[in-house]
Write a protein that holds these residues in place. Structure first.
Motif, mmCIF file in Angstrom:
data_model
loop_
_atom_site.group_PDB
_atom_site.id
_atom_site.type_symbol
_atom_site.label_atom_id
_atom_site.label_comp_id
_atom_site.label_asym_id
_atom_site.label_seq_id
_atom_site.Cartn_x
_atom_site.Cartn_y
_atom_site.Cartn_z
ATOM 1 N N ASN A 68 -62.041 -5.561 120.965
ATOM 2 C CA ASN A 68 -60.700 -6.150 121.955
ATOM 3 C C ASN A 68 -61.297 -6.569 123.373
ATOM 4 O O ASN A 68 -60.631 -7.844 123.777
ATOM 5 N N MET A 69 -62.193 -5.848 123.949
ATOM 6 C CA MET A 69 -62.373 -6.236 125.539
ATOM 7 C C MET A 69 -63.200 -7.639 125.494
ATOM 8 O O MET A 69 -62.792 -8.429 126.220
ATOM 9 N N LEU A 120 -64.134 -12.676 132.949
ATOM 10 C CA LEU A 120 -65.496 -12.419 132.157
ATOM 11 C C LEU A 120 -66.295 -11.154 131.961
ATOM 12 O O LEU A 120 -66.915 -10.923 131.145
ATOM 13 N N SER A 121 -65.791 -10.332 133.007
ATOM 14 C CA SER A 121 -66.751 -9.068 133.285
ATOM 15 C C SER A 121 -66.481 -8.418 131.743
ATOM 16 O O SER A 121 -67.182 -7.367 131.543
ATOM 17 N N GLY A 122 -65.608 -8.401 131.044
ATOM 18 C CA GLY A 122 -65.168 -7.662 129.720
ATOM 19 C C GLY A 122 -66.216 -7.942 128.767
ATOM 20 O O GLY A 122 -66.258 -7.092 127.723
ATOM 21 N N PRO A 169 -67.960 -8.073 113.184
ATOM 22 C CA PRO A 169 -67.666 -6.977 112.383
ATOM 23 C C PRO A 169 -66.879 -5.815 113.487
ATOM 24 O O PRO A 169 -67.376 -5.744 114.625
ATOM 25 N N ALA A 170 -66.058 -5.173 112.957
ATOM 26 C CA ALA A 170 -65.511 -4.084 113.591
ATOM 27 C C ALA A 170 -66.462 -2.986 114.003
ATOM 28 O O ALA A 170 -67.326 -2.798 113.182
ATOM 29 N N MET A 218 -58.886 -7.502 115.026
ATOM 30 C CA MET A 218 -59.694 -7.321 116.300
ATOM 31 C C MET A 218 -59.728 -5.757 116.640
ATOM 32 O O MET A 218 -60.600 -5.559 117.596
ATOM 33 N N ASN A 219 -59.018 -5.010 116.159
ATOM 34 C CA ASN A 219 -59.232 -3.472 116.378
ATOM 35 C C ASN A 219 -60.268 -2.729 116.116
ATOM 36 O O ASN A 219 -60.571 -2.877 115.063
ATOM 37 N N ASP A 220 -60.884 -1.980 116.923
ATOM 38 C CA ASP A 220 -62.157 -1.027 116.742
ATOM 39 C C ASP A 220 -61.184 0.205 116.068
ATOM 40 O O ASP A 220 -60.369 0.500 116.337
ATOM 41 N N PRO A 221 -62.011 0.439 115.130
ATOM 42 C CA PRO A 221 -61.526 1.713 114.443
ATOM 43 C C PRO A 221 -61.843 3.178 115.452
ATOM 44 O O PRO A 221 -62.662 3.054 116.391
#
Length: 409
Positions: free
Chosen positions: A89-90, A125-127, A199-200, A1-4
């Motif tokens: 993630n958001m 939901l705003s994320g 995809p990240a 789930m993490n963004d680089p």
């Protein structure tokens, strides 16, 4: 789930036809589906709420308007939080969190508490919406952007249709509480698909959350005349669209139509028109340009609204379909235009567009209740027509600006 957290800029962009493009569009379709299903599942139930909780139609509309209102306000902060937390993630947290809250709301016995949870759903939901637009603008090849955005908005349309249809049918069969819980479960499954497919980020750089930087970004976007017009368009086209769907249910369950809740839910299958029109308009925009596509789409929405004045059921349904086609085409065009025209800080540019977009949903959607109570359906359509005529005038003005940055593709 993490963004680089890349240390250097990359030039990789996801192109149409690649495996990553298919994964991205599947994930975004699922995200759009979940967002609109969770948000709009209550819309066909407004007459049921008015009866069960003994409230007026304008009060019943708060079940939707409060959700869109808190979503609108939270977007302005959520987009900035995503700069520090990461896009994926958001978005994943937003969809899954809103799904759990929707399931929980089905068990709440009191109207005030139910409205409070619906407001919280909008906050959570705003994320997703503004961050989704920013993710696509950062990761998708510019030549594939209109199609990717069209498929994302198409997922939103399919979710809006499914949420309305499923709740309408289940409410007749098992009651509105089971219907809402079922939509929450479907939203949870969609969130899992989104998380496993997307995809990240490769072109995203984390930034420290700064109120000063955020204020500067918003001020820069609001200083752009093209973006200002696009933000106003979001308010007008969404306000007209959601008001049609909020109050057409009240009209169709009353004489002379006297339809059942399930039958009204089936009519919402015209949302499939929105799914198709999103991809269609994205393709057509690539050929004729956004400056030509936007006024055409708004004119279609206006024509559909006027057609719903008919006393013949099939013409009313045709009008709803035309409103849906025009709305999704105009929203696809305007939202992609915002991402392409923004000079940096795309998450904030998208957040401002969606802030006005959902503000139109909440404010105009509730004001339509006063028009309905005072003047009936003709009053509702008159209000919508005035909004869309203003939107058409702005679209013409946008097309004649001295500089139309990123106007095509």
């Amino acid at each position: 789930m993490n963004d680089p957290t890349p240390t250097t800029a990359t030039s990789f962009h996801i192109k149409r036809g690649s495996a990553e493009f298919r994964r991205t569009t599947l994930a975004m379709f699922a995200a759009g589906f979940a967002t609109f299903a969770l948000m709009y599942c209550v819309q066909p139930l407004l007459p049921v709420f008015a009866s069960d909780f003994r409230v007026r139609p304008v009060s019943a509309s708060l079940a939707l308007s409060l959700t869109t209102f808190t979503l609108a306000g939270s977007l302005l902060v959520a987009s900035a939080v995503s700069e520090a937390w990461g896009r994926k993630n958001m978005m994943a947290g937003s969809v899954i969190g809103a799904a759990f809250l929707t399931i929980a709301s089905a068990a709440i016995p009191h109207w005030g508490a139910f409205l409070a949870v619906r407001a919280l759903i909008g906050f959570v939901l705003s994320g997703l919406p503004a961050v989704a637009m920013a993710y696509l603008a950062e990761e998708i090849d510019p030549k594939s952007m209109s199609l990717a955005m069209g498929l994302y908005v198409g997922g939103s349309g399919f979710g809006g249709m499914s949420g309305r249809l499923i709740t309408g049918v289940l409410a007749d069969l098992a009651g509105w509480r089971i219907a809402i819980a079922g939509i929450g479960a479907i939203g949870l499954a969609s969130g899992i698909i989104f998380t496993s497919s997307l995809p990240a980020s490769r072109n995203f750089t984390r930034r420290t959350l700064s109120i000063r930087h955020l204020a500067r970004s918003y001020a820069a976007h609001l200083a752009d005349p093209a973006l200002r017009l696009l933000y106003a368009e979001g308010f007008l086209i969404m306000g007209g669209f959601v008001t049609i769907y909020n109050y057409i249910t009240f009209r169709l369950i009353a004489p002379p139509f006297s339809l059942s809740q399930a039958a009204v839910g089936m009519i919402f299958t015209v949302y499939l028109v929105g799914v198709g029109s999103s991809a269609w308009s994205g393709h057509l925009t690539g050929r004729i340009g956004r400056a030509r596509m936007l006024p055409i789409a708004i004119a279609l929405e206006l024509a559909g609204a006027l057609l719903t004045l008919s006393g013949t059921l099939w013409l009313v349904i045709a009008g709803i379909a035309l409103v849906t086609l025009g709305f999704f085409a105009s929203h696809t065009t305007a939202s992609a235009w915002v991402g392409a025209a923004a000079r940096g800080a795309r998450a904030q540019a998208a957040a401002l567009y969606l802030f006005l977009y959902y503000l139109g949903s909440s404010l105009v959607g509730s004001l339509g209740g006063f028009a309905w109570s005072s003047w009936g359906w003709s009053g509702v359509v008159t209000m919508i027509a005035l909004l869309l005529l203003a939107g058409l005038a702005l679209a013409v003005r946008l097309a004649t600006l001295p500089s139309r940055r990123a106007e095509v593709m």
